[in-house]
Design a protein around this motif. Structure first.
Motif, PDB file in Angstrom:
ATOM      1  N   THR A   8     -31.242 -35.144 -44.670  1.00  0.00           N
ATOM      2  CA  THR A   8     -31.056 -33.703 -44.684  1.00  0.00           C
ATOM      3  C   THR A   8     -30.704 -33.721 -42.639  1.00  0.00           C
ATOM      4  N   VAL A  12     -27.406 -33.028 -40.830  1.00  0.00           N
ATOM      5  CA  VAL A  12     -27.983 -32.307 -40.108  1.00  0.00           C
ATOM      6  C   VAL A  12     -27.381 -32.670 -38.258  1.00  0.00           C
ATOM      7  N   ALA A  20     -27.939 -26.409 -39.796  1.00  0.00           N
ATOM      8  CA  ALA A  20     -28.320 -26.948 -41.707  1.00  0.00           C
ATOM      9  C   ALA A  20     -28.769 -25.916 -41.810  1.00  0.00           C
TER      10      ALA A  20
END
Length: 87
Positions: A8, A12, A20
């Protein structure tokens, strides 16, 4: 840091300019063109060097890279299957 958090954070930072909030674990990242096919190979390279795993070419498929959860499941499966061997 879990593999999901690592993935993640990278997505991002590289493709979403640090935003995010719009990336959920099941967000269809390829369908929404967050990552294109060249980006997938960039992500594969990052995961291989950061996590010291080997991702076989046959595992680089839309199914395995459709979302953060799918990528994390692939990474976790490969890590278990390799028994900790570095790539």
């Amino acid at each position: 840091m879990t593999s999901r958090e690592l993935i993640t954070d990278y997505i991002v930072d590289v493709w979403m300019d640090g935003d995010a909030e719009s990336l959920e674990p099941e967000t269809p990242i390829t369908e929404l063109n967050i990552i294109d096919s060249a980006g997938i190979f960039d992500l594969v390279h990052y995961l291989q060097s950061e996590l010291r795993i080997s991702i076989p070419v046959q595992e680089i498929s839309p199914k395995n890279f459709r979302s953060v959860n799918a990528i994390a499941e692939l990474v976790d499966r490969l890590r278990k299957g390799e028994g900790g061997n570095a790539a």
